[in-house]
Design an enzyme around this catalytic site. Structure first.
Site, PDB file in Angstrom:
ATOM      1  N   CYS A   9       0.740  -1.083  -0.250  1.00 60.23           N
ATOM      2  CA  CYS A   9      -0.156  -0.318   0.017  1.00 60.23           C
ATOM      3  C   CYS A   9       0.701   1.127   0.487  1.00 60.23           C
ATOM      4  CB  CYS A   9      -1.203   0.059   0.973  1.00 60.23           C
ATOM      5  SG  CYS A   9      -0.595  -0.796   2.289  1.00 60.23           S
ATOM      6  N   HIS A  26      -2.059   6.733   5.167  1.00 61.62           N
ATOM      7  CA  HIS A  26      -1.153   5.760   4.511  1.00 61.62           C
ATOM      8  C   HIS A  26       0.275   6.399   4.286  1.00 61.62           C
ATOM      9  CE1 HIS A  26       0.135   1.123   5.641  1.00 61.62           C
ATOM     10  NE2 HIS A  26       1.149   2.097   6.098  1.00 61.62           N
TER      11      HIS A  26
END
Length: 602
Positions: free
Chosen positions: A82, A143
């Site tokens: 990710c 993130h």
């Protein structure tokens, strides 16, 4: 007398002409710039969706987007994890260019209190559109870091990267956020620190007992440093790791922490509500919404309306909830009359996590269809080939299928083009997709694509001009464990370095057009173009590396690898990812952080 009679006549003619000119201007008013709704699911496998071949999980709303728009069958993430994938998506550039590639075991950001993240010097598509007058919003997962040097500098925060409004998770949803789901963060280090703490405490207790019983003279000056050492070991273990739900599982609205730790059960509806409200608030002027879902990363949700309804356990329940959420966002766009002027996009950040399973609830990761590998498995197709759907009734023909190689990095130049942003930019690795999407060309601009595992170039894809073949050359592959398995089940996630990989000389070569599952390596006696493939991909690698100015090769020392392309620091070194108390976002007075959002409106 005559002139006095002509004056009113001339004045009336001028006014009439003015009305005609004014009317003409109204008719030729400038067309409104398009809106953009980008929807990204976390860890979704391409084989999980109905329109990509799944006939056992119900995804009617996602399937509807595909039937009303354009479906991409070779849509590829720039990384199989990710943090680097999202960095590449946001910037239109391989993650290595922004220092978001790892040289070791840690390939993503692990603590909100770390100093790593998307560098302030980088440019995102949100920042470019913001400069073109767009209202930009990010709802959901980020993130990509928060702060650099102090708790309030927010140098990596979405607001600093072009998003006018942010609501959601500055980190990600992970197992530590839910009691009883275990831990995802440096579990072996946690156990080592805990064991060291227990060992020191047992040692001190034993020495004290021996001294009290008179069996041995022990100086108090020995006990004091041992006691202080045990306190230090306990602090290094307990504060960063045992309080992870407080440190990492938080919700922010813009730069304010509004919930710490977050209540996971109500998260899906809150994120959906925020996404819908953002669209409604900005319906009258151009907007960009990036809806980054917390699904379908573990821990899986247990929303009562979907629990037990699918044929694939909790994972299937979660996926059908995702489909419902996508349907609600689409419904909001349509009900406001925005569909013809809004480009909607659906994708995943990378492939499904094959190794994630639980004896209680079964498989928790996604299914990648016929493709080999999955999340964190370098260049294997299952980890990087993702769904890609565009829907724009006012501009894109319905029901089209594109089988040309495309990338998540293509969104940046595509949005820039549609926003009429003609300002100079940096070195981009994506290409404007509109000629492909509108059928003005049948060929992708991606003749070559490069697949990274951390900072290491793992594989190269070549789509030769005038050919249907798409060759993939693997320079190294992860070592699956146990031997013969289809993933890294012993370590739960594959790694990119050292003994965790096997380098191939000559490289492994596949033709994805004839062998999409990468099960039959080519050889000189089976592929007439074998030598040409190796030659052309080697030249392409040389040209690609020449664009990475001052790039330190990954086989150099760790200290030298701390600087990335164009002098950008590596953001995933130990020094940047480990927890620093002075960087920890906090609701209240640190370390007594805690607050709850008023969720009655949701």
């Amino acid at each position: 007398m005559r002139s006095s009679l002509l004056a009113p006549l001339l004045l009336s003619l001028v006014l009439a002409a003015g009305r005609d000119v004014t009317g003409e201007k109204v008719e030729k008013k400038v067309e409104k710039k398009p809106n953009f709704v980008l929807m990204m699911v976390d860890d979704l496998g391409i084989g999980d969706i109905g329109c990509y071949g799944n006939d056992t999980i119900r995804t009617p709303n996602i399937d509807r987007l595909a039937s009303e728009g354009v479906k991409l069958t070779q849509h590829v993430a720039a990384a199989p994890l990710c943090t680097p994938s999202r960095a590449a998506f946001m910037t239109g550039r391989y993650a290595i260019r922004s220092g978001m590639g790892s040289t070791g075991r840690v390939q993503v950001l692990l603590f909100l209190g770390g100093s790593g993240g998307l560098p302030p010097s980088e440019t995102t598509f949100a920042k470019r559109l913001q400069q073109q007058g767009y209202t930009t919003g990010l709802i959901g997962k980020w993130h990509l870091g928060v702060s650099c040097e102090s708790r309030g500098d927010h140098c990596h925060h979405p607001n600093q990267h072009g998003f006018s409004y942010f609501y959601g998770l500055p980190f990600t949803l992970f197992n530590d956020c839910v009691s009883g789901e275990g831990s995802d963060v440096l579990k072996d280090l946690q156990e080592a620190l805990r064991n060291l703490t227990l060992l020191l405490l047992i040692g001190i207790f034993t020495i004290v007992c021996v001294r009290v019983m008179g069996l041995l003279e022990v100086s108090l000056w020995l006990l004091v440093p041992l006691f202080l050492l045990s306190i230090l070991a306990a602090a290094v273990w307990y504060f960063p790791f045992m309080l992870l739900p407080t440190w990492n599982c938080i919700i922010m609205r813009n730069q304010e922490v509004i919930e710490q730790p977050m209540t996971v059960e109500t998260l899906p509806h809150r994120l959906l509500g925020e996404a819908q409200n953002f669209i409604k608030r900005n319906a009258d002027h151009p907007f960009l919404l990036f809806f980054s879902l917390a699904h379908i990363h573990t821990p899986l949700f247990t929303t009562p309306a979907f629990a037990g309804k699918s044929r694939h356990g909790r994972y299937g329940d979660n996926l059908e909830e995702v489909d419902w959420i996508i349907g609600k966002v689409t419904e909001t766009v349509d009900s406001l009359g925005l569909a013809d002027n809004t480009m909607m996009y659906f994708t995943s950040d990378h492939g499904g996590h094959l190794e994630d399973a639980d004896p209680r609830i079964g498989q928790k990761g996604g299914w990648n269809g016929i493709y080999k590998g999955g999340k964190a498995m370098g260049g294997w197709e299952g980890g990087i080939r993702v769904p890609g759907i565009f829907r724009w009734p006012g501009r894109l023909a319905a029901g089209r299928v594109l089988e040309e190689p495309t990338s998540l990095m293509d969104l940046y130049p595509t949005l820039k083009y549609l926003a009429e942003d003609t300002e100079p930019d940096r070195q981009l690795d994506g290409h404007n997709l509109m000629p492909l999407l509108e059928g003005k060309t049948g060929r992708s601009e991606h003749e070559f694509m490069f697949h990274y595992c951390g900072m290491y170039l793992n594989a190269v894809r070549w789509h030769p001009p005038g050919s249907d073949s798409i060759f993939k050359v693997h320079l190294f592959t992860p070592n699956f464990s146990p031997p013969g398995a289809g993933g890294c089940y012993d370590t739960k996630v594959c790694l990119c370095h050292g003994d965790h990989v096997t380098h191939h000389d000559p490289p492994l070569v596949y033709d994805l057009f004839h062998d999409p599952s990468e099960s039959r390596p080519l050889a000189p006696d089976t592929e007439p173009r074998y030598a040409e493939v190796l030659e052309q991909t080697a030249k392409a690698v040389g040209r690609h590396k020449s664009t990475l100015t001052n790039q330190h090769t990954a086989d150099k020392t760790h200290s030298k690898a701390s600087t990335d392309a164009h002098g950008v620091q590596n953001q995933l070194t130990w020094g940047k990812i480990l927890w620093r108390p002075w960087l920890q976002p906090c609701c209240g007075t640190f370390p007594f952080c805690g607050c709850k959002e008023n969720t009655t409106t949701f």
